[in-house]
Design an enzyme around this catalytic site. Structure first.
Site, PDB file in Angstrom:
ATOM      1  N   ASP A   9      25.370 -48.086 -19.684  1.00 42.07           N
ATOM      2  CA  ASP A   9      25.258 -48.504 -21.083  1.00 42.07           C
ATOM      3  C   ASP A   9      25.462 -47.288 -21.971  1.00 42.07           C
ATOM      4  O   ASP A   9      24.860 -46.241 -21.738  1.00 42.07           O
ATOM      5  CB  ASP A   9      23.875 -49.122 -21.322  1.00 42.07           C
ATOM      6  CG  ASP A   9      23.762 -49.854 -22.636  1.00 42.07           C
ATOM      7  OD1 ASP A   9      24.197 -49.310 -23.673  1.00 42.07           O
ATOM      8  OD2 ASP A   9      23.234 -50.974 -22.635  1.00 42.07           O
ATOM      9  N   ASN A  16      20.123 -61.849 -21.459  1.00 41.79           N
ATOM     10  CA  ASN A  16      19.848 -62.626 -22.667  1.00 41.79           C
ATOM     11  C   ASN A  16      20.942 -63.665 -22.901  1.00 41.79           C
ATOM     12  O   ASN A  16      22.117 -63.392 -22.652  1.00 41.79           O
ATOM     13  CB  ASN A  16      19.787 -61.704 -23.893  1.00 41.79           C
ATOM     14  CG  ASN A  16      18.742 -60.626 -23.755  1.00 41.79           C
ATOM     15  OD1 ASN A  16      17.652 -60.871 -23.259  1.00 41.79           O
ATOM     16  ND2 ASN A  16      19.064 -59.420 -24.173  1.00 41.79           N
ATOM     17  N   GLN A  66      20.940 -61.748 -27.445  1.00 37.28           N
ATOM     18  CA  GLN A  66      22.297 -61.460 -26.974  1.00 37.28           C
ATOM     19  C   GLN A  66      23.140 -60.986 -28.143  1.00 37.28           C
ATOM     20  O   GLN A  66      23.177 -61.625 -29.194  1.00 37.28           O
ATOM     21  CB  GLN A  66      22.921 -62.709 -26.336  1.00 37.28           C
ATOM     22  CG  GLN A  66      24.266 -62.441 -25.695  1.00 37.28           C
ATOM     23  CD  GLN A  66      24.852 -63.671 -25.012  1.00 37.28           C
ATOM     24  OE1 GLN A  66      24.373 -64.791 -25.182  1.00 37.28           O
ATOM     25  NE2 GLN A  66      25.897 -63.462 -24.230  1.00 37.28           N
ATOM     26  N   HIS A  85      26.114 -60.655 -19.267  1.00 34.89           N
ATOM     27  CA  HIS A  85      25.900 -59.358 -18.627  1.00 34.89           C
ATOM     28  C   HIS A  85      24.425 -59.228 -18.278  1.00 34.89           C
ATOM     29  O   HIS A  85      23.571 -59.875 -18.883  1.00 34.89           O
ATOM     30  CB  HIS A  85      26.364 -58.195 -19.514  1.00 34.89           C
ATOM     31  CG  HIS A  85      25.774 -58.192 -20.890  1.00 34.89           C
ATOM     32  ND1 HIS A  85      26.136 -59.087 -21.876  1.00 34.89           N
ATOM     33  CD2 HIS A  85      24.832 -57.391 -21.447  1.00 34.89           C
ATOM     34  CE1 HIS A  85      25.453 -58.829 -22.980  1.00 34.89           C
ATOM     35  NE2 HIS A  85      24.648 -57.810 -22.746  1.00 34.89           N
ATOM     36  N   HIS A 118      21.367 -56.449 -17.576  1.00 39.82           N
ATOM     37  CA  HIS A 118      20.894 -55.070 -17.720  1.00 39.82           C
ATOM     38  C   HIS A 118      19.965 -54.732 -16.554  1.00 39.82           C
ATOM     39  O   HIS A 118      19.118 -55.545 -16.180  1.00 39.82           O
ATOM     40  CB  HIS A 118      20.076 -54.916 -19.013  1.00 39.82           C
ATOM     41  CG  HIS A 118      20.852 -55.137 -20.255  1.00 39.82           C
ATOM     42  ND1 HIS A 118      21.438 -54.114 -20.946  1.00 39.82           N
ATOM     43  CD2 HIS A 118      21.132 -56.277 -20.932  1.00 39.82           C
ATOM     44  CE1 HIS A 118      22.050 -54.604 -22.018  1.00 39.82           C
ATOM     45  NE2 HIS A 118      21.875 -55.922 -22.031  1.00 39.82           N
TER      46      HIS A 118
END
Length: 136
Positions: free
Chosen positions: A32, A88, A95, A101, A103
């Protein structure tokens, strides 16, 4: 299939640079760029799905083993006290990029990352289970 204006589709296509820690035929896991903690990884399916509702069952079955592998690598690498595996769906749920995606965030007892909620009143659990069960 890629979406033209999707940042994660552009990362998968190599149009936007990223730093990968894992890649296979179906997923790419990248660091990230605005991490919650050192080693914060995002797992991205290569096929576009805006959210969990659009994710193909086959891809859903594959993502958690990847999250497990990355979580184990983070624990071994950084000695973190735990990890969050977080996903999310929808703006109301936090989101911000509408390509599914996951995390994987290293956590430490003394970090200041806030992923919490205030526990609510216990509802009639049988009634809630029946409500949900009608739609399964």
């Amino acid at each position: 299939m890629a979406e033209e204006n999707c940042v994660f589709c552009k990362i998968i296509a190599g149009e936007i640079p990223s730093t990968a820690v894992y890649e296979d035929d179906d997923f790419k896991a990248i660091l990230d760029v605005n991490p919650a903690a050192r080693g914060h990884v995002i797992i991205i399916p290569k096929k576009h799905a805006a959210n969990i509702y659009e994710l193909e069952d086959e891809d859903a079955a594959k993502v958690f083993p990847i999250a497990k592998k990355i979580a184990a690598a983070l624990q071994k690498t950084y000695g973190c006290d735990g990890v969050n595996v977080l996903q999310n769906n929808g703006e109301a749920a936090g989101q911000t990029v509408f390509h599914l995606h996951v995390h994987v965030i290293p956590r430490y007892y003394d970090d200041d990352i806030k992923i919490k909620w205030k526990p609510g009143e216990t509802p009639d659990l049988d009634a809630v289970a029946k409500e949900i069960g009608k739609n399964l």
